[in-house]
Design a protein around this motif. Structure first.
Motif, PDB file in Angstrom:
ATOM      1  N   LEU A 134      -8.068   3.306  -4.719  1.00  0.00           N
ATOM      2  CA  LEU A 134      -6.730   3.034  -5.229  1.00  0.00           C
ATOM      3  C   LEU A 134      -6.376   1.553  -5.167  1.00  0.00           C
ATOM      4  CD1 LEU A 134      -4.940   5.998  -3.440  1.00  0.00           C
ATOM      5  CD2 LEU A 134      -5.568   5.899  -5.856  1.00  0.00           C
ATOM      6  N   LEU A 135      -7.204   0.754  -4.477  1.00  0.00           N
ATOM      7  CA  LEU A 135      -6.874  -0.660  -4.289  1.00  0.00           C
ATOM      8  C   LEU A 135      -7.236  -1.482  -5.516  1.00  0.00           C
ATOM      9  CD1 LEU A 135      -8.081  -1.353  -0.631  1.00  0.00           C
ATOM     10  CD2 LEU A 135      -5.867  -0.540  -1.422  1.00  0.00           C
ATOM     11  N   THR A 136      -6.389  -2.454  -5.822  1.00  0.00           N
ATOM     12  CA  THR A 136      -6.711  -3.419  -6.863  1.00  0.00           C
ATOM     13  C   THR A 136      -7.665  -4.457  -6.287  1.00  0.00           C
ATOM     14  OG1 THR A 136      -4.893  -4.905  -6.299  1.00  0.00           O
ATOM     15  CG2 THR A 136      -4.396  -3.102  -7.825  1.00  0.00           C
ATOM     16  N   VAL A 137      -8.241  -5.266  -7.154  1.00  0.00           N
ATOM     17  CA  VAL A 137      -9.135  -6.330  -6.692  1.00  0.00           C
ATOM     18  C   VAL A 137      -8.392  -7.276  -5.751  1.00  0.00           C
ATOM     19  CG1 VAL A 137     -10.472  -8.346  -7.427  1.00  0.00           C
ATOM     20  CG2 VAL A 137     -10.611  -6.208  -8.733  1.00  0.00           C
ATOM     21  N   ALA A 138      -7.151  -7.619  -6.113  1.00  0.00           N
ATOM     22  CA  ALA A 138      -6.362  -8.525  -5.272  1.00  0.00           C
ATOM     23  C   ALA A 138      -6.085  -7.905  -3.901  1.00  0.00           C
ATOM     24  CB  ALA A 138      -5.047  -8.867  -5.965  1.00  0.00           C
TER      25      ALA A 138
ATOM     26  N   GLY B 231       8.605  -1.392   6.048  1.00  0.00           N
ATOM     27  CA  GLY B 231       9.799  -0.726   5.562  1.00  0.00           C
ATOM     28  C   GLY B 231       9.555   0.280   4.451  1.00  0.00           C
ATOM     29  N   PRO B 232       8.770  -0.056   3.420  1.00  0.00           N
ATOM     30  CA  PRO B 232       8.525   0.911   2.339  1.00  0.00           C
ATOM     31  C   PRO B 232       7.837   2.178   2.806  1.00  0.00           C
ATOM     32  CG  PRO B 232       8.051  -1.313   1.577  1.00  0.00           C
ATOM     33  CD  PRO B 232       8.285  -1.418   3.053  1.00  0.00           C
TER      34      PRO B 232
ATOM     35  N   HIS C 222      -7.126  -7.512   1.864  1.00  0.00           N
ATOM     36  CA  HIS C 222      -7.623  -6.683   2.964  1.00  0.00           C
ATOM     37  C   HIS C 222      -8.747  -7.400   3.704  1.00  0.00           C
ATOM     38  CE1 HIS C 222     -10.307  -3.541   4.681  1.00  0.00           C
ATOM     39  NE2 HIS C 222      -9.188  -2.912   4.936  1.00  0.00           N
ATOM     40  N   GLY C 223      -9.678  -7.992   2.966  1.00  0.00           N
ATOM     41  CA  GLY C 223     -10.785  -8.713   3.580  1.00  0.00           C
ATOM     42  C   GLY C 223     -10.334  -9.919   4.372  1.00  0.00           C
TER      43      GLY C 223
ATOM     44  N   ARG D 283       0.812  -1.216   0.000  1.00  0.00           N
ATOM     45  CA  ARG D 283       0.000   0.000   0.000  1.00  0.00           C
ATOM     46  C   ARG D 283       0.846   1.267   0.000  1.00  0.00           C
ATOM     47  NH1 ARG D 283      -5.135   0.478   1.918  1.00  0.00           N
ATOM     48  NH2 ARG D 283      -4.816   2.626   1.249  1.00  0.00           N
ATOM     49  N   ALA D 284       2.101   1.167   0.448  1.00  0.00           N
ATOM     50  CA  ALA D 284       2.973   2.341   0.491  1.00  0.00           C
ATOM     51  C   ALA D 284       3.135   2.973  -0.883  1.00  0.00           C
ATOM     52  CB  ALA D 284       4.345   1.951   1.049  1.00  0.00           C
ATOM     53  N   GLU D 285       3.025   2.178  -1.940  1.00  0.00           N
ATOM     54  CA  GLU D 285       3.230   2.681  -3.293  1.00  0.00           C
ATOM     55  C   GLU D 285       2.226   3.775  -3.657  1.00  0.00           C
ATOM     56  OE1 GLU D 285       3.158  -0.601  -5.985  1.00  0.00           O
ATOM     57  OE2 GLU D 285       4.678  -1.739  -4.880  1.00  0.00           O
TER      58      GLU D 285
END
Length: 271
Positions: A189-193, A90-91, A198-199, A25-27
């Motif tokens: 911003l989240l992808t399906v994956a 870390g990221p 997350h779920g 998620r840092a990206e």
């Protein structure tokens, strides 16, 4: 990939999954409202909130728990606190360090577990945890740990919300998306994956049904913290220019978001 142990069982913990998830998620984290994207009015609103709950910085030691990319750390440093930022991923820390270096401010960012910080006892005058408590496997342990490293008379500020249960307005939004387009927020911003991961993580956490301000207040009381103050973050919404007349504003004002702070009693304090 999960490391397999005997009989094909994974030896990964939920904390491993949490670290990996937020590292990815840092990206895009700074594309979310209230993180990298923040105007002067919103920044001032956050500064006012910090001052209202934690007082003047005046060189006092502050810890930003789950600091992410360092947005709150920078605001607290600007308010005069001597800030340390701590995060699991870390990221996130890499981005926080770059922000601080770019701003020319001396903030120490360290890798650590918010439930077991390894920080010295009674070391900090102020502790802030934004959008962190709802993500933790053991929130009771976390609040107890934060009390341990907070000095007597110091104050803990949790800024969080219910990121699981949706308001009636939020449930109505999908019917408008096809007409007006989706509102851009952290979730968009989240992808399906990433949504699926997350779920899976949330299903294993104590607040998998959502966290309310009363839940945090109860954790604070159970840890012996006193002099609670609450805030519905109305000033932050106004600082973002979110008005009820707009679709984005109506959604934001319907969401359960809050700040709660409390004080560690001085020695000899009678509850």
């Amino acid at each position: 990939m999960s490391a397999a142990g005997p009989a094909g069982l994974s030896n990964r913990s939920v904390k491993d999954d949490i670290r990996d998830y937020w590292s990815i998620r840092a990206e895009t984290y700074d594309l979310s409202p209230g993180h990298g994207q923040m105007g002067m009015r919103e920044a001032q609103a956050w500064s006012d909130l910090i001052h209202d709950h934690l007082g003047h910085g005046a060189g006092r030691r502050a810890l930003d728990l789950g600091c992410g990319t360092g947005t709150m750390s920078l605001l607290m440093q600007a308010a005069g606190f001597d800030v340390t930022g701590l995060d699991f991923a870390g990221p996130m820390l890499e981005r926080a360090r770059r922000k601080a270096q770019g701003a020319g401010v001396p903030i120490a960012f360290v890798a650590g577990d918010a439930e077991h910080t390894l920080e010295p006892e009674a070391h900090y005058d102020a502790i802030i945890a934004r959008n962190l408590l709802w993500t933790l496997p053991d929130p009771r342990q976390a609040v107890g740990e934060w009390c341990r490293i907070l000095r007597p008379g110091g104050r803990l500020l949790v800024i969080d919300g219910d990121f699981v249960r949706r308001s009636r307005i939020e449930r109505f939004v999908p019917m408008l998306d096809g007409i007006f387009g989706k509102i851009r927020d952290g979730h968009s911003l989240l992808t399906v994956a990433q949504w699926e991961e997350h779920g899976r993580i949330m299903a294993r956490l104590p607040f998998h049904r959502g966290m309310r301000v009363e839940d945090v207040a109860a954790l604070f009381a159970g840890a012996g913290l006193v002099e609670q103050r609450r805030d519905g973050l109305q000033g932050i919404r106004r600082g973002r220019g979110l008005h009820l007349a707009s679709r984005a504003g109506a959604i934001a004002w319907s969401q359960h978001r809050f700040a709660v702070s409390a004080c560690k009693p001085q020695e000899g304090h009678i509850r």
